[in-house]
Design an enzyme around this catalytic site. Structure first.
Site, short mmCIF file in Angstrom:
data_model
loop_
_atom_site.label_atom_id
_atom_site.label_comp_id
_atom_site.label_asym_id
_atom_site.label_seq_id
_atom_site.Cartn_x
_atom_site.Cartn_y
_atom_site.Cartn_z
N ASP A 9 94.54 -14.47 72.35
CA ASP A 9 95.64 -13.97 73.20
C ASP A 9 97.02 -14.23 72.57
O ASP A 9 97.41 -15.38 72.39
CB ASP A 9 95.51 -14.70 74.55
CG ASP A 9 96.60 -14.38 75.56
OD1 ASP A 9 97.53 -13.61 75.24
OD2 ASP A 9 96.50 -14.91 76.70
N HIS A 58 99.77 -17.67 80.11
CA HIS A 58 99.33 -17.50 78.72
C HIS A 58 99.77 -18.67 77.84
O HIS A 58 100.84 -19.24 78.02
CB HIS A 58 99.88 -16.20 78.14
CG HIS A 58 99.41 -14.98 78.88
ND1 HIS A 58 98.26 -14.31 78.55
CD2 HIS A 58 99.94 -14.32 79.95
CE1 HIS A 58 98.10 -13.29 79.37
NE2 HIS A 58 99.10 -13.26 80.24
N HIS A 90 95.85 -8.81 72.34
CA HIS A 90 96.59 -8.92 73.60
C HIS A 90 98.06 -9.23 73.35
O HIS A 90 98.54 -10.33 73.64
CB HIS A 90 95.97 -10.01 74.48
CG HIS A 90 96.28 -9.84 75.95
ND1 HIS A 90 97.51 -10.14 76.49
CD2 HIS A 90 95.53 -9.37 76.97
CE1 HIS A 90 97.48 -9.90 77.79
NE2 HIS A 90 96.31 -9.41 78.12
#
Lengths: 553, 553
Positions: free
Chosen positions: B193, B366, B388
């Site tokens: 991510d 995140h 991402h």
């Protein structure tokens, strides 16, 4: 004429918004206008180029208007001057840079016969009932001023856009002594910049940027390309200093950047060593590591220099690996996405990109909370009006003032059009004048109103379906059509079935009108809209604008 | 069939963007799809509701598709499932919350015959050539998972959306042991991510929010109204805990908030003490200080609960002084302005408003840079694909990996459609498949294409001017008109002169056509466009869409 012993302060723009700053100071038969700015359109103001304040109040009182005084040369303070002076031609006072930038716009807009009156920070002028002084401030443009208005009922201090920069790049410290002196003498009203009232602590000095910039210049292997606001002369000066130190020539690209650099150099606000500035065409005579390019586009504006470079679409610069791009400005709210895209595209082309999120290369031009407190404590006003901010910023600023002991009832969190009325001892909101947003679209000023904007909004989301029906003038029967034309709704070539059935439904509706002896156009149009609207929504879930046009021959 | 000994990883969405995550894992005759998300339209995609990935590649290989596996229940990971399953009906694996949220959407979109296969973090399933394991993660929604894919050429680890929250609200720590174990066994590829790859340090824990929230509950004198993402079940849980402590009943408003709360309670992801949840109508039986309202609108979405309250336009809640409004989510880039307006409006109505800028009430879901490093060091992959994220985030993430010793040639900063091809020892980009943005507008999927969008863009900025000309079929002479109709260009009632002259110019042009024996429609239309376009631009500086319609009778 009791009215004549009162000072009126009427913001025509700049409260509840960042932009189109304009404030009326009125005492008796005298009006002085502080700033004449523009605002950039909000997202929903489709197709609008600029927004300027509604000046109905000034037109109604045009005989009283003595002058415009400017705090500084940013668009949100000078950008509507052209439109104002076309209506009311009065002298304009400001520092030379503010006037230089204003004149550029006046010429562009073909205003003639204007009178620009340069002042220096520290000067005081008399305009009708007002003695007006310019106080050296500090902001992201040189010679930004605070102003004081000495009036028969007392002194008003307006900070202008400011921060308290202890190490300004041009060496001109904000004149805290003057603010202190005014505070000692007694101030009736303080109007202070609320932009960063939500921000704790102190705003960094422009000098801090210098160090960050120098680091980048030191490390850069190829060309350095810096984008910033054209008006941020201090930032440009720092880049020029660094370029000088690392022996780079300076190329200036982009109309507004070229204009500002020229004006600032001419007026002595920007030091550029002899021979350092070169033309774009001369670049090829130098190696990459000898070049600094200054350009616009720090906000990702689609037509700007940097955006064109990022999309490989610039006349004189192709980005290549080895280039270092410095984006030396924070995205204004609303511009984040376009700035991000520009960064992504530059990275894809192989450039090193240094931007705020990863560098801290930007500092704000506006005072944070601790500076706002200092200003309030220096000036010690009886009344306080937080200005230059959206409502929540004004509100936060009012809380700061309350926390410092200004009585709540002496603080006015107002909005555009409020008439703030002051006597020696009292202050109140004494009514409202007409204010508003005047849209500039192309050459039109004010001709695009809410109906047109609403139409554009519907068109933008759903498109339009035009239905042309030709009727026999005598018998009222269908001669031709209905013809359906779509724009922005569906692509007709792919939607044959939908369009055929839509046409059928209109036909049936028209036959129903005919047999029902319904002949007036508005009823027929209504029928068409209803039948089509229902059918299309059922089939597509959308509501295009349906525009029936009836032709009789 | 050498191809069969290779693992292909093909992102159909989620690279170079935040949104519409979808990745194809293919080995030999087996395809597994990881996530099926949607993206929200960008500003210039006028009128578009949603954007989903182009699944041409999957349709071309439909026989190979074995299943969809979901990392978690956010829209950008499950939002295009309905469209995918309508075309390719395969089983869907995910944790119960992800499946519960997905099912809601499937029902809404009237998908039938779907097969939802619940798994738990820690489970491993076999799908064709793949052994796929679900690893407990931590994110802003419970049971978000990382996944591993054991394949004949090696193991791929995909983090899903994650942060390393050491004190998660639901007590479920991210399974760092599993990531470590996989790292020890040897990992071929890590996909991680990149959302916060630009952010230094560590992301705060959801638990930190709890303390900030509690402070607000403690101080609140009247109602507490909290807006957040409906999917942020942890945030909702914390508000419920605080409500419980301070003896407030909970009212849930807004369709998506009601849905998520119901699903989360049903599946045991949200603890709500018996009798605590009340209906909106019951509110009047309680005093203000006994009420917590949970609602949507943390992004300023115009039709959401909070926006309606802010504009005094909500069915069951009128804001009044004494209300405390908590906006417990950061504005997504692009939403800043609408969020700011909502705050301003709430303040104007007298509410206390607590929002990120002044409270620090939000933490991201995140991982920041230090967490990303930890993940890379735990997993120790041979190859690394930052996923991402927008390009600059992927790029930053790639630099992090490089800094930790992953060889530059083993890092792929790719884009949607890239075919990443891996053997036991090698990795490369082996070509591209068709990818793209499919627009969903109302009920239409893919029927609004670039032409329609371009038309909408022109219409939105300049409006349209329709020119209807009725000609005699035999003689070709003008029977009626030209009739001019404007929408979004000027308001005709205010622009009589402009329109009259425009009409005249069209007449002259038509006469010229007639005398020049020009009878083909496209030439006549071109003439009208040219003459009018020139005239209007001269007079108004604008370029409306000019749409000539010729009718022959």
């Amino acid at each position: 004429m009791e009215q004549n012993n009162k000072l009126l302060i009427i913001p025509l723009g700049g409260l509840g918004e960042i932009g189109k700053n304009m404030t009326v100071f009125q005492y008796g038969e005298d009006i002085v206008i502080l700033d004449a700015g523009l605002a950039f359109p909000e997202d929903e103001m489709l197709g609008i180029d600029l927004v300027i304040p509604d000046i109905t109040y000034l037109l109604d009182n045009r005989d009283k208007v003595r002058a415009v005084v400017l705090t500084h040369g940013h668009e949100d303070h000078i950008g509507s001057l052209s439109y104002l002076l076309k209506e009311i031609n009065v002298p304009v006072y400001g520092t030379r840079l503010a006037l230089g930038l204003a004149e550029e716009r006046l010429k562009e807009n073909r205003v003639s016969g204007y009178q620009l009156m340069p002042v220096r920070p520290g000067d005081q002028i008399t305009l009708g009932a007002f003695q007006i002084g310019f106080i050296q401030g500090s902001h992201s443009i040189p010679d930004a001023c605070g102003l004081y208005f000495k009036t028969p009922v007392g002194t008003v201090v307006h900070t202008g856009d400011f921060k308290i920069d202890q190490t300004p790049v041009d060496g001109k410290l904000i004149d805290i002594h003057k603010f202190a002196e005014l505070g000692n003498q007694g101030v009736l009203v303080l109007m202070s910049d609320s932009t960063n009232a939500e921000r704790p602590g102190y705003t960094g000095s422009e000098r801090e940027v210098a160090m960050a910039l120098e680091e980048e210049f030191k490390d850069a292997k190829g060309r350095v390309i810096m984008a910033t606001f054209a008006s941020n002369v201090s930032r440009i000066q720092q880049a020029v200093h660094s370029a000088c130190k690392y022996r780079r020539k300076v190329v200036v690209l982009g109309r507004s950047m070229v204009n500002v650099v020229n004006i600032a150099m001419e007026l002595g606000y920007l030091e550029m060593p002899e021979g350092m500035l070169i033309e774009a065409e001369e670049m090829k005579r130098y190696r990459d590591e000898q070049i600094l390019i200054l350009t616009t586009g720090s906000q990702g504006e689609p037509m700007s220099g940097l955006s064109r470079m990022a999309t490989n679409n610039h006349r004189s610069v192709s980005i290549s690996p080895g280039d270092t791009v410095l984006i030396a400005a924070t995205p204004i709210p609303g511009n984040e996405t376009s700035v991000s895209k520009t960064i992504d595209n530059l990275l894809r082309l192989g450039a090193q990109v240094v931007y705020e999120r990863i560098s801290g290369i930007h500092v704000s031009g506006h005072a944070s909370r601790e500076e706002l407190k200092l200003m309030l404590n220096l000036v010690r006003p009886k009344f306080f009006i937080p200005v230059h901010g959206e409502y929540r910023m004004q509100k936060q600023h009012s809380k700061i003032a309350e926390g410092l002991g200004v009585p709540r009832e002496n603080i006015f969190v107002g909005e555009n059009g409020d008439i703030f009325e002051f006597t020696k001892d009292t202050g109140r909101v004494a009514g409202k004048v007409k204010v508003g947003k005047v849209f500039v679209d192309g050459l039109g000023v004010g001709d695009v109103g809410n109906i047109v904007i609403r139409d554009r909004q519907q068109l933008s989301k759903e498109g339009i379906l035009i239905v042309v029906v030709t009727l026999d003038k005598q018998k009222g029967v269908l001669l031709s059509g209905p013809d359906l034309v779509s724009r922005g709704f569906v692509y007709v070539r792919d939607s044959g079935e939908l369009m055929n059935e839509a046409q059928n439904r209109v036909k049936v509706a028209l036959e129903r009108c005919e047999s029902g002896k319904i002949t007036d156009w508005s009823s027929i149009k209504l029928q068409i809209r209803e039948v089509l609207g229902k059918y299309l929504n059922e089939k597509t879930g959308r509501r295009p604008m349906i525009l029936p046009i009836i032709i009789e021959v």
